[in-house]
Write an enzyme that holds these catalytic residues in place. Structure first.
Site, PDB file in Angstrom:
ATOM      1  N   THR A   1       0.824  -1.204   0.000  1.00 17.50           N
ATOM      2  CA  THR A   1       0.000   0.000   0.000  1.00 17.50           C
ATOM      3  C   THR A   1       0.858   1.252   0.000  1.00 17.50           C
ATOM      4  O   THR A   1       0.466   2.292  -0.518  1.00 17.50           O
ATOM      5  CB  THR A   1      -0.946  -0.014   1.218  1.00 17.50           C
ATOM      6  OG1 THR A   1      -1.753  -1.201   1.158  1.00 17.50           O
ATOM      7  CG2 THR A   1      -1.847   1.199   1.251  1.00 17.50           C
TER       8      THR A   1
ATOM      9  N   ILE B   1      -3.890  -6.363   8.946  1.00 15.28           N
ATOM     10  CA  ILE B   1      -3.131  -5.261   8.359  1.00 15.28           C
ATOM     11  C   ILE B   1      -3.975  -4.785   7.192  1.00 15.28           C
ATOM     12  O   ILE B   1      -4.014  -5.437   6.143  1.00 15.28           O
ATOM     13  CB  ILE B   1      -1.730  -5.708   7.909  1.00 15.28           C
ATOM     14  CG1 ILE B   1      -0.954  -6.275   9.099  1.00 15.28           C
ATOM     15  CG2 ILE B   1      -0.965  -4.552   7.277  1.00 15.28           C
ATOM     16  CD1 ILE B   1       0.400  -6.883   8.727  1.00 15.28           C
TER      17      ILE B   1
ATOM     18  N   LYS C   1       1.334 -12.349   7.718  1.00 15.57           N
ATOM     19  CA  LYS C   1       0.227 -11.607   7.114  1.00 15.57           C
ATOM     20  C   LYS C   1      -0.367 -12.531   6.062  1.00 15.57           C
ATOM     21  O   LYS C   1       0.294 -12.886   5.081  1.00 15.57           O
ATOM     22  CB  LYS C   1       0.714 -10.301   6.480  1.00 15.57           C
ATOM     23  CG  LYS C   1      -0.418  -9.521   5.811  1.00 15.57           C
ATOM     24  CD  LYS C   1       0.075  -8.232   5.167  1.00 15.57           C
ATOM     25  CE  LYS C   1      -1.067  -7.499   4.461  1.00 15.57           C
ATOM     26  NZ  LYS C   1      -0.611  -6.255   3.789  1.00 15.57           N
TER      27      LYS C   1
ATOM     28  N   TYR D   1       4.799 -12.680   4.729  1.00 17.54           N
ATOM     29  CA  TYR D   1       3.648 -12.168   3.993  1.00 17.54           C
ATOM     30  C   TYR D   1       3.385 -13.106   2.829  1.00 17.54           C
ATOM     31  O   TYR D   1       4.168 -13.196   1.891  1.00 17.54           O
ATOM     32  CB  TYR D   1       3.978 -10.752   3.511  1.00 17.54           C
ATOM     33  CG  TYR D   1       2.885 -10.006   2.779  1.00 17.54           C
ATOM     34  CD1 TYR D   1       1.569 -10.460   2.708  1.00 17.54           C
ATOM     35  CD2 TYR D   1       3.184  -8.794   2.158  1.00 17.54           C
ATOM     36  CE1 TYR D   1       0.595  -9.752   2.043  1.00 17.54           C
ATOM     37  CE2 TYR D   1       2.209  -8.066   1.480  1.00 17.54           C
ATOM     38  CZ  TYR D   1       0.923  -8.538   1.429  1.00 17.54           C
ATOM     39  OH  TYR D   1      -0.039  -7.823   0.760  1.00 17.54           O
TER      40      TYR D   1
END
Length: 302
Positions: A50, A211, A169, A141
Protein backbone atom coordinates in the site's frame (compact mmCIF):
# COMPACT_ATOMS: atom_id res chain seq x y z
CA UNK A 1 20.09 -17.22 18.19
CA UNK A 2 17.25 -17.08 20.70
CA UNK A 3 15.28 -13.85 20.78
CA UNK A 4 11.90 -13.05 22.33
CA UNK A 5 8.87 -13.59 20.12
CA UNK A 6 7.02 -10.25 20.13
CA UNK A 7 3.52 -10.65 18.80
CA UNK A 8 2.09 -7.92 16.57
CA UNK A 9 -1.65 -8.04 17.17
CA UNK A 10 -4.75 -5.99 16.57
CA UNK A 11 -5.30 -3.40 13.87
CA UNK A 12 -2.23 -2.39 11.85
CA UNK A 13 -2.15 0.18 9.09
CA UNK A 14 -0.01 -0.25 5.94
CA UNK A 15 0.59 3.48 5.58
CA UNK A 16 0.31 5.07 2.14
CA UNK A 17 3.31 7.02 0.87
CA UNK A 18 2.23 10.51 -0.23
CA UNK A 19 3.85 12.00 -3.34
CA UNK A 20 3.67 15.41 -4.94
CA UNK A 21 5.17 16.32 -8.30
CA UNK A 22 7.05 13.03 -8.35
CA UNK A 23 8.74 13.47 -4.97
CA UNK A 24 8.06 12.27 -1.44
CA UNK A 25 5.59 14.70 0.14
CA UNK A 26 6.98 15.11 3.66
CA UNK A 27 4.38 17.60 4.94
CA UNK A 28 1.59 15.19 4.00
CA UNK A 29 3.51 12.28 5.51
CA UNK A 30 3.86 14.15 8.79
CA UNK A 31 0.14 14.95 8.72
CA UNK A 32 -0.71 11.28 8.15
CA UNK A 33 1.54 9.99 10.94
CA UNK A 34 0.27 12.63 13.34
CA UNK A 35 -3.33 11.75 12.50
CA UNK A 36 -3.00 7.99 12.76
CA UNK A 37 -0.80 8.35 15.82
CA UNK A 38 -3.93 9.66 17.50
CA UNK A 39 -6.15 6.86 16.22
CA UNK A 40 -6.68 3.45 17.89
CA UNK A 41 -4.29 1.52 15.65
CA UNK A 42 -1.73 -0.86 17.09
CA UNK A 43 1.10 -0.20 14.65
CA UNK A 44 2.15 1.11 11.25
CA UNK A 45 3.80 -0.73 8.38
CA UNK A 46 6.02 1.60 6.35
CA UNK A 47 7.04 0.70 2.81
CA UNK A 48 4.31 -1.88 2.34
CA UNK A 49 2.50 -2.74 -0.88
CA UNK A 50 0.00 0.00 0.00
CA UNK A 51 3.00 2.28 0.56
CA UNK A 52 4.14 1.61 -3.05
CA UNK A 53 7.35 0.07 -1.74
CA UNK A 54 8.63 -1.14 -5.09
CA UNK A 55 8.47 2.42 -6.43
CA UNK A 56 10.64 3.78 -3.58
CA UNK A 57 14.40 3.97 -3.51
CA UNK A 58 16.32 3.24 -0.33
CA UNK A 59 16.95 6.92 0.45
CA UNK A 60 13.22 7.64 0.27
CA UNK A 61 12.45 4.67 2.47
CA UNK A 62 14.98 5.86 5.04
CA UNK A 63 13.42 9.31 5.00
CA UNK A 64 9.93 7.88 5.49
CA UNK A 65 11.12 6.02 8.57
CA UNK A 66 12.90 9.10 9.95
CA UNK A 67 9.87 11.35 9.43
CA UNK A 68 7.53 8.82 11.06
CA UNK A 69 9.79 8.44 14.09
CA UNK A 70 10.22 12.21 14.47
CA UNK A 71 6.50 12.90 14.12
CA UNK A 72 5.47 10.30 16.67
CA UNK A 73 8.10 11.56 19.10
CA UNK A 74 6.85 15.13 18.72
CA UNK A 75 3.32 13.90 19.44
CA UNK A 76 4.46 11.91 22.48
CA UNK A 77 3.06 8.70 21.01
CA UNK A 78 4.89 5.39 21.11
CA UNK A 79 3.67 3.24 18.24
CA UNK A 80 5.42 0.22 16.72
CA UNK A 81 6.82 0.85 13.24
CA UNK A 82 7.58 -2.11 10.99
CA UNK A 83 9.27 -1.91 7.62
CA UNK A 84 8.19 -3.70 4.48
CA UNK A 85 11.12 -5.15 2.54
CA UNK A 86 10.74 -7.68 -0.25
CA UNK A 87 12.59 -8.96 -3.27
CA UNK A 88 13.16 -11.93 -5.52
CA UNK A 89 16.94 -12.24 -4.95
CA UNK A 90 17.83 -13.65 -1.53
CA UNK A 91 21.33 -12.20 -1.55
CA UNK A 92 20.17 -8.68 -2.44
CA UNK A 93 17.34 -8.75 0.09
CA UNK A 94 19.69 -9.94 2.84
CA UNK A 95 21.90 -6.98 1.96
CA UNK A 96 18.96 -4.59 2.26
CA UNK A 97 18.10 -6.03 5.67
CA UNK A 98 21.69 -5.56 6.78
CA UNK A 99 21.78 -1.94 5.56
CA UNK A 100 18.61 -1.13 7.49
CA UNK A 101 19.75 -2.84 10.69
CA UNK A 102 20.45 0.52 12.35
CA UNK A 103 17.13 2.09 11.31
CA UNK A 104 14.67 2.80 14.16
CA UNK A 105 12.07 0.18 13.23
CA UNK A 106 10.69 -2.63 15.36
CA UNK A 107 10.49 -5.40 12.80
CA UNK A 108 10.08 -6.36 9.15
CA UNK A 109 7.24 -7.48 6.91
CA UNK A 110 8.75 -9.66 4.18
CA UNK A 111 6.73 -11.07 1.27
CA UNK A 112 7.45 -14.24 -0.63
CA UNK A 113 9.83 -13.64 -3.55
CA UNK A 114 7.84 -12.56 -6.56
CA UNK A 115 8.03 -13.61 -10.22
CA UNK A 116 10.64 -16.38 -9.87
CA UNK A 117 8.16 -18.84 -8.31
CA UNK A 118 10.57 -20.89 -6.15
CA UNK A 119 9.78 -24.34 -4.77
CA UNK A 120 8.81 -24.84 -1.14
CA UNK A 121 12.41 -25.82 -0.44
CA UNK A 122 13.50 -22.56 -2.06
CA UNK A 123 11.07 -20.59 0.13
CA UNK A 124 12.32 -22.39 3.22
CA UNK A 125 15.93 -21.58 2.42
CA UNK A 126 15.12 -18.00 1.38
CA UNK A 127 13.38 -17.05 4.62
CA UNK A 128 15.84 -19.05 6.72
CA UNK A 129 18.75 -17.15 5.18
CA UNK A 130 17.04 -13.83 5.88
CA UNK A 131 16.27 -14.75 9.49
CA UNK A 132 19.73 -16.13 10.21
CA UNK A 133 21.62 -13.85 12.56
CA UNK A 134 18.90 -11.17 12.65
CA UNK A 135 17.81 -9.72 15.96
CA UNK A 136 14.61 -8.06 14.82
CA UNK A 137 11.39 -10.02 14.33
CA UNK A 138 10.06 -10.88 10.88
CA UNK A 139 6.43 -11.14 9.85
CA UNK A 140 6.10 -13.22 6.69
CA UNK A 141 3.65 -12.17 3.99
CA UNK A 142 1.91 -14.79 1.88
CA UNK A 143 0.05 -13.25 -1.07
CA UNK A 144 0.25 -15.74 -3.96
CA UNK A 145 -2.01 -13.76 -6.30
CA UNK A 146 0.68 -11.05 -6.35
CA UNK A 147 3.88 -13.08 -6.04
CA UNK A 148 2.94 -16.15 -8.07
CA UNK A 149 3.92 -18.58 -5.30
CA UNK A 150 2.06 -19.89 -2.25
CA UNK A 151 3.84 -20.43 1.06
CA UNK A 152 2.41 -23.79 2.13
CA UNK A 153 1.51 -24.33 5.76
CA UNK A 154 4.02 -27.17 6.14
CA UNK A 155 6.82 -24.83 5.04
CA UNK A 156 5.52 -21.99 7.20
CA UNK A 157 5.34 -24.19 10.30
CA UNK A 158 8.97 -25.19 9.80
CA UNK A 159 9.93 -21.53 9.53
CA UNK A 160 7.88 -20.73 12.65
CA UNK A 161 10.39 -22.72 14.71
CA UNK A 162 12.76 -19.78 14.31
CA UNK A 163 12.18 -17.40 17.23
CA UNK A 164 12.50 -14.27 15.10
CA UNK A 165 9.91 -15.41 12.53
CA UNK A 166 6.98 -14.31 14.63
CA UNK A 167 3.94 -14.47 12.41
CA UNK A 168 2.21 -14.15 9.06
CA UNK A 169 0.23 -11.61 7.11
CA UNK A 170 -2.21 -13.98 5.48
CA UNK A 171 -3.51 -13.23 2.00
CA UNK A 172 -3.53 -16.83 0.81
CA UNK A 173 -7.10 -16.44 -0.54
CA UNK A 174 -7.63 -20.07 0.52
CA UNK A 175 -10.07 -20.42 3.41
CA UNK A 176 -9.04 -24.02 4.10
CA UNK A 177 -5.35 -23.10 4.24
CA UNK A 178 -6.02 -20.18 6.59
CA UNK A 179 -8.19 -22.29 8.88
CA UNK A 180 -5.61 -25.08 8.96
CA UNK A 181 -2.86 -22.64 9.89
CA UNK A 182 -4.87 -21.11 12.72
CA UNK A 183 -5.48 -24.59 14.09
CA UNK A 184 -1.87 -25.78 13.87
CA UNK A 185 0.25 -22.69 14.52
CA UNK A 186 2.58 -22.76 17.52
CA UNK A 187 1.90 -20.72 20.64
CA UNK A 188 2.85 -17.09 20.21
CA UNK A 189 2.85 -17.20 16.41
CA UNK A 190 0.70 -14.33 15.15
CA UNK A 191 -1.66 -14.50 12.18
CA UNK A 192 -2.94 -11.19 10.83
CA UNK A 193 -5.26 -11.12 7.86
CA UNK A 194 -4.41 -8.86 4.96
CA UNK A 195 -7.75 -9.45 3.27
CA UNK A 196 -9.70 -6.36 4.27
CA UNK A 197 -13.09 -7.76 3.27
CA UNK A 198 -12.52 -10.83 5.48
CA UNK A 199 -11.51 -8.98 8.66
CA UNK A 200 -14.50 -10.05 10.76
CA UNK A 201 -14.38 -13.61 9.43
CA UNK A 202 -10.67 -13.91 10.19
CA UNK A 203 -11.16 -12.63 13.75
CA UNK A 204 -14.03 -15.07 14.27
CA UNK A 205 -11.76 -17.94 13.18
CA UNK A 206 -9.06 -16.94 15.64
CA UNK A 207 -6.80 -14.53 13.77
CA UNK A 208 -5.00 -11.99 15.91
CA UNK A 209 -5.98 -8.96 13.86
CA UNK A 210 -5.40 -7.46 10.46
CA UNK A 211 -3.13 -5.26 8.36
CA UNK A 212 -5.78 -3.32 6.48
CA UNK A 213 -5.41 -0.60 3.86
CA UNK A 214 -9.14 0.15 4.20
CA UNK A 215 -8.59 1.18 7.81
CA UNK A 216 -7.13 4.47 6.57
CA UNK A 217 -10.85 5.29 6.36
CA UNK A 218 -13.24 4.99 9.31
CA UNK A 219 -10.30 3.86 11.43
CA UNK A 220 -12.22 3.96 14.69
CA UNK A 221 -14.98 1.79 13.25
CA UNK A 222 -12.46 -0.89 12.22
CA UNK A 223 -10.87 -0.65 15.68
CA UNK A 224 -14.28 -1.04 17.31
CA UNK A 225 -14.81 -4.34 15.48
CA UNK A 226 -11.42 -5.47 16.81
CA UNK A 227 -12.36 -4.45 20.37
CA UNK A 228 -15.82 -5.98 20.33
CA UNK A 229 -14.50 -9.30 19.07
CA UNK A 230 -11.79 -9.27 21.74
CA UNK A 231 -14.50 -8.69 24.35
CA UNK A 232 -16.55 -11.59 23.02
CA UNK A 233 -19.38 -9.37 21.77
CA UNK A 234 -20.06 -11.12 18.48
CA UNK A 235 -23.38 -9.38 17.85
CA UNK A 236 -21.89 -5.96 18.45
CA UNK A 237 -18.92 -6.75 16.21
CA UNK A 238 -21.23 -7.97 13.45
CA UNK A 239 -23.31 -4.81 13.63
CA UNK A 240 -20.17 -2.69 13.55
CA UNK A 241 -18.80 -4.62 10.61
CA UNK A 242 -21.98 -4.33 8.60
CA UNK A 243 -21.65 -0.54 8.81
CA UNK A 244 -18.22 -0.60 7.11
CA UNK A 245 -18.27 -3.84 5.08
CA UNK A 246 -18.73 -2.01 1.78
CA UNK A 247 -15.59 0.10 2.26
CA UNK A 248 -13.06 -2.62 1.29
CA UNK A 249 -14.97 -3.33 -1.90
CA UNK A 250 -15.03 0.37 -2.78
CA UNK A 251 -11.39 0.99 -1.87
CA UNK A 252 -10.19 -2.05 -3.83
CA UNK A 253 -12.40 -1.47 -6.87
CA UNK A 254 -9.26 -0.27 -8.69
CA UNK A 255 -5.60 -0.99 -7.93
CA UNK A 256 -4.50 -0.20 -4.38
CA UNK A 257 -3.61 2.43 -3.12
CA UNK A 258 -5.11 4.84 -5.66
CA UNK A 259 -8.66 4.72 -4.19
CA UNK A 260 -7.41 5.14 -0.61
CA UNK A 261 -5.22 8.05 -1.68
CA UNK A 262 -8.15 9.70 -3.44
CA UNK A 263 -10.22 9.48 -0.24
CA UNK A 264 -7.36 10.84 1.88
CA UNK A 265 -6.80 13.67 -0.58
CA UNK A 266 -10.46 14.66 -0.57
CA UNK A 267 -10.38 14.46 3.24
CA UNK A 268 -7.45 16.89 3.37
CA UNK A 269 -5.02 14.44 4.95
CA UNK A 270 -2.69 14.45 1.94
CA UNK A 271 -2.09 17.22 -0.59
CA UNK A 272 -2.23 15.04 -3.70
CA UNK A 273 -3.68 11.65 -4.68
CA UNK A 274 -0.59 11.01 -6.82
CA UNK A 275 0.68 7.48 -7.33
CA UNK A 276 3.78 6.34 -9.20
CA UNK A 277 3.67 4.56 -12.55
CA UNK A 278 2.78 1.94 -13.48
CA UNK A 279 -0.05 2.74 -11.06
CA UNK A 280 -2.47 5.45 -12.13
CA UNK A 281 -5.05 7.54 -10.33
CA UNK A 282 -8.66 6.45 -10.00
CA UNK A 283 -11.06 6.76 -12.91
CA UNK A 284 -13.67 9.50 -12.94
CA UNK A 285 -16.38 6.95 -12.23
CA UNK A 286 -14.70 5.61 -9.12
CA UNK A 287 -13.86 9.14 -7.96
CA UNK A 288 -17.58 9.95 -8.08
CA UNK A 289 -18.41 6.81 -6.11
CA UNK A 290 -15.79 7.57 -3.45
CA UNK A 291 -16.93 11.15 -3.07
CA UNK A 292 -20.55 10.04 -2.91
CA UNK A 293 -19.70 7.62 -0.10
CA UNK A 294 -17.76 10.32 1.70
CA UNK A 295 -20.74 12.66 1.47
CA UNK A 296 -23.11 9.94 2.70
CA UNK A 297 -20.93 9.13 5.69
CA UNK A 298 -20.47 12.80 6.46
CA UNK A 299 -24.20 13.31 6.47
CA UNK A 300 -24.70 10.28 8.71
CA UNK A 301 -22.11 11.59 11.17
CA UNK A 302 -23.72 15.03 11.19
Amino acid sequence: METPRPAPRGLWLPLVTPFRDGALDEPSLRRLVRHYGGEPVDGLILGSTTGEALALDEAELARIVAVAVETLAEAGRRMPLWLGLSGCDTRKLAGALARTASWPVDGYLVACPYYVRPSQEGLLRHFSALAEGMERPILLYNIPYRTGVNLANETLLRLARRPNIVGLKDCSADAAQSSDLLRRRPAGFTVLTGEDALFLTALAQGADGGILASAHVETRAFAAVRDLMAAGDWRGALAGWQAIAELPRLLFAEPNPAPVKHWLWRSGLIDSPEVRLPLTGVTAGLADRIEGEMARRGAMAA
